[in-house]
Design a protein around this motif. Structure first.
Motif, PDB file in Angstrom:
ATOM      1  N   SER A   1    -111.187 -14.671 -14.355  1.00  0.00           N
ATOM      2  CA  SER A   1    -110.487 -14.775 -15.629  1.00  0.00           C
ATOM      3  C   SER A   1    -109.007 -14.476 -15.436  1.00  0.00           C
ATOM      4  O   SER A   1    -108.177 -14.884 -16.246  1.00  0.00           O
ATOM      5  CB  SER A   1    -111.062 -13.779 -16.642  1.00  0.00           C
ATOM      6  OG  SER A   1    -112.398 -14.086 -16.927  1.00  0.00           O
ATOM      7  N   GLN A   2    -108.722 -13.762 -14.381  1.00  0.00           N
ATOM      8  CA  GLN A   2    -107.333 -13.454 -14.044  1.00  0.00           C
ATOM      9  C   GLN A   2    -107.208 -13.364 -12.535  1.00  0.00           C
ATOM     10  O   GLN A   2    -108.089 -12.842 -11.850  1.00  0.00           O
ATOM     11  CB  GLN A   2    -106.908 -12.140 -14.696  1.00  0.00           C
ATOM     12  CG  GLN A   2    -105.444 -11.768 -14.516  1.00  0.00           C
ATOM     13  CD  GLN A   2    -105.147 -10.402 -15.112  1.00  0.00           C
ATOM     14  OE1 GLN A   2    -105.178  -9.379 -14.447  1.00  0.00           O
ATOM     15  NE2 GLN A   2    -104.853 -10.389 -16.404  1.00  0.00           N
ATOM     16  N   PHE A   3    -106.104 -13.915 -12.008  1.00  0.00           N
ATOM     17  CA  PHE A   3    -105.850 -13.888 -10.572  1.00  0.00           C
ATOM     18  C   PHE A   3    -104.352 -13.707 -10.397  1.00  0.00           C
ATOM     19  O   PHE A   3    -103.575 -14.639 -10.607  1.00  0.00           O
ATOM     20  CB  PHE A   3    -106.325 -15.191  -9.927  1.00  0.00           C
ATOM     21  CG  PHE A   3    -106.250 -15.210  -8.423  1.00  0.00           C
ATOM     22  CD1 PHE A   3    -107.324 -14.762  -7.670  1.00  0.00           C
ATOM     23  CD2 PHE A   3    -105.120 -15.663  -7.767  1.00  0.00           C
ATOM     24  CE1 PHE A   3    -107.263 -14.775  -6.288  1.00  0.00           C
ATOM     25  CE2 PHE A   3    -105.046 -15.679  -6.389  1.00  0.00           C
ATOM     26  CZ  PHE A   3    -106.132 -15.241  -5.643  1.00  0.00           C
TER      27      PHE A   3
ATOM     28  N   LEU B   1    -111.397 -17.440  -0.556  1.00  0.00           N
ATOM     29  CA  LEU B   1    -111.255 -16.446  -1.632  1.00  0.00           C
ATOM     30  C   LEU B   1    -112.617 -15.826  -1.930  1.00  0.00           C
ATOM     31  O   LEU B   1    -113.110 -15.889  -3.064  1.00  0.00           O
ATOM     32  CB  LEU B   1    -110.670 -17.106  -2.886  1.00  0.00           C
ATOM     33  CG  LEU B   1    -109.174 -17.375  -2.847  1.00  0.00           C
ATOM     34  CD1 LEU B   1    -108.698 -18.027  -4.131  1.00  0.00           C
ATOM     35  CD2 LEU B   1    -108.392 -16.094  -2.600  1.00  0.00           C
ATOM     36  N   ASN B   2    -113.205 -15.238  -0.915  1.00  0.00           N
ATOM     37  CA  ASN B   2    -114.493 -14.557  -1.102  1.00  0.00           C
ATOM     38  C   ASN B   2    -114.268 -13.118  -1.557  1.00  0.00           C
ATOM     39  O   ASN B   2    -114.832 -12.172  -0.991  1.00  0.00           O
ATOM     40  CB  ASN B   2    -115.314 -14.606   0.188  1.00  0.00           C
ATOM     41  CG  ASN B   2    -114.530 -14.137   1.398  1.00  0.00           C
ATOM     42  OD1 ASN B   2    -113.324 -13.942   1.323  1.00  0.00           O
ATOM     43  ND2 ASN B   2    -115.214 -13.936   2.506  1.00  0.00           N
ATOM     44  N   CYS B   3    -113.439 -12.986  -2.587  1.00  0.00           N
ATOM     45  CA  CYS B   3    -113.143 -11.651  -3.120  1.00  0.00           C
ATOM     46  C   CYS B   3    -113.689 -11.547  -4.549  1.00  0.00           C
ATOM     47  O   CYS B   3    -112.978 -11.126  -5.459  1.00  0.00           O
ATOM     48  CB  CYS B   3    -111.643 -11.357  -3.067  1.00  0.00           C
ATOM     49  SG  CYS B   3    -110.580 -12.652  -3.702  1.00  0.00           S
TER      50      CYS B   3
ATOM     51  N   SER C   1    -109.595 -21.651 -11.549  1.00  0.00           N
ATOM     52  CA  SER C   1    -109.935 -22.055 -10.191  1.00  0.00           C
ATOM     53  C   SER C   1    -108.700 -21.800  -9.335  1.00  0.00           C
ATOM     54  O   SER C   1    -107.584 -22.149  -9.731  1.00  0.00           O
ATOM     55  CB  SER C   1    -110.330 -23.524 -10.133  1.00  0.00           C
ATOM     56  OG  SER C   1    -111.525 -23.753 -10.852  1.00  0.00           O
ATOM     57  N   CYS C   2    -108.901 -21.183  -8.184  1.00  0.00           N
ATOM     58  CA  CYS C   2    -107.765 -20.750  -7.364  1.00  0.00           C
ATOM     59  C   CYS C   2    -108.006 -21.096  -5.898  1.00  0.00           C
ATOM     60  O   CYS C   2    -109.150 -21.107  -5.426  1.00  0.00           O
ATOM     61  CB  CYS C   2    -107.555 -19.239  -7.466  1.00  0.00           C
ATOM     62  SG  CYS C   2    -107.569 -18.578  -9.139  1.00  0.00           S
TER      63      CYS C   2
ATOM     64  N   VAL D   1    -100.170 -20.274  -3.386  1.00  0.00           N
ATOM     65  CA  VAL D   1    -101.276 -19.959  -4.289  1.00  0.00           C
ATOM     66  C   VAL D   1    -101.302 -21.018  -5.390  1.00  0.00           C
ATOM     67  O   VAL D   1    -100.318 -21.193  -6.113  1.00  0.00           O
ATOM     68  CB  VAL D   1    -101.112 -18.557  -4.918  1.00  0.00           C
ATOM     69  CG1 VAL D   1    -102.271 -18.263  -5.864  1.00  0.00           C
ATOM     70  CG2 VAL D   1    -101.030 -17.494  -3.829  1.00  0.00           C
ATOM     71  N   VAL D   2    -102.401 -21.750  -5.494  1.00  0.00           N
ATOM     72  CA  VAL D   2    -102.549 -22.757  -6.538  1.00  0.00           C
ATOM     73  C   VAL D   2    -103.625 -22.296  -7.519  1.00  0.00           C
ATOM     74  O   VAL D   2    -104.706 -21.868  -7.110  1.00  0.00           O
ATOM     75  CB  VAL D   2    -102.899 -24.153  -5.958  1.00  0.00           C
ATOM     76  CG1 VAL D   2    -104.093 -24.103  -5.028  1.00  0.00           C
ATOM     77  CG2 VAL D   2    -103.138 -25.155  -7.070  1.00  0.00           C
TER      78      VAL D   2
END
Length: 262
Positions: free
Chosen positions: A205-207, A143-145, A127-128, A115-116
């Motif tokens: 904003s948070q992952f 990451l279509n969540c 950005s993830c 996970v980056v």
């Protein structure tokens, strides 16, 4: 004067040694093209390629204008197996601030995914990307969540928020923004004067990765902002919990939170 010249020369010796070591360390793999002028941010040990329980070495590299720049133009991931052989070099096509790597069992394949995350510096948006390197094959997990959000402002410093994906809605209190909303003449004495459109933000904003059900497979916890006037004025947060199942992200939980709750 001669002393100063010697001081300048010797001050660059450690830097030149680092560059020399970097180039010679990665030069033996002709199949993988590595751009010049990359900087090593950090190295990690994790089992990401095979189920042999032998740890791979994962190096986080960034491209910068200079070693003193806080902004990273691009972020790369170098993967070496337990024998030190380079097996993959990933261009993430991500740029930003404070990049980091984390490792979690997300796809339930018996090893860890990469996970980056990188901050965009504008209101802490992230950005993830998630990568699987199972059997040395790089797979960018989509990451279509994200959740589609709509809503509107109401009288008495309230806002109606609706998550369209799951038909979930709520009325949230936005009185923490009263001074700003009054200054922009959006409200007067609590009565809505200028019904501005809300600004839902698709970026996270948070992952976070958390194992909510304690089964050893991690779920993704996300936060999305809903703003007004500008992205720094948060009306609400949309909290989602997702699990990878049957080849895609399944929404397990959805909450609408007041903008001052997080």
């Amino acid at each position: 004067m001669r002393f100063l010249r010697l001081l300048v020369i010797f001050s660059f010796v450690p830097f030149l040694l680092v560059l020399f070591c970097f180039k010679t360390t990665f030069a033996f793999s002709p199949k993988i093209k590595i751009p010049p002028n990359l900087y090593i941010v950090s190295k990690y040990k994790a089992c990401v390629t095979n189920k042999d329980l032998k740890e791979d070495t994962i190096t986080l590299l960034t491209e910068k204008e200079s070693p003193y720049s806080f902004y990273n133009k691009n972020i790369y991931i170098l993967i070496e197996d337990s024998n030190g052989k380079i097996i993959n070099f990933i261009d993430t096509y991500l740029g930003g601030y404070e990049p980091k790597l984390e490792f979690f069992n997300i796809l339930n394949r018996g090893l860890q995914e990469i996970v980056v995350t990188v901050s965009q510096g504008n209101g802490s948006l992230l950005s993830c990307k998630v990568y699987s390197v199972f059997n040395n094959n790089v797979e960018n997990i989509p990451l279509n969540c994200t959740l589609a959000v709509s809503g509107k402002l109401l009288d008495n410093y309230k806002a109606y928020i609706k998550v369209n994906n799951v038909e979930k809605d709520s009325i949230v209190d936005i009185s923490h923004l009263k001074e700003t909303l009054d200054d922009f003449l959006i409200y007067k004495d609590g009565i809505l004067q200028n019904p501005l459109k809300l600004l839902p933000v698709d970026e996270f904003s948070q992952f976070k990765l958390l194992d909510f059900d304690k089964d050893g497979v991690f779920e993704v916890s996300t936060l999305q902002k809903v703003c007004v006037v500008a992205y720094s004025y948060v009306v609400a947060y949309i909290h989602g919990v997702w699990k990878w199942q049957d080849g895609g992200w399944q929404l397990l939980k959805c909450e609408i939170l007041n903008g001052n709750e997080v």
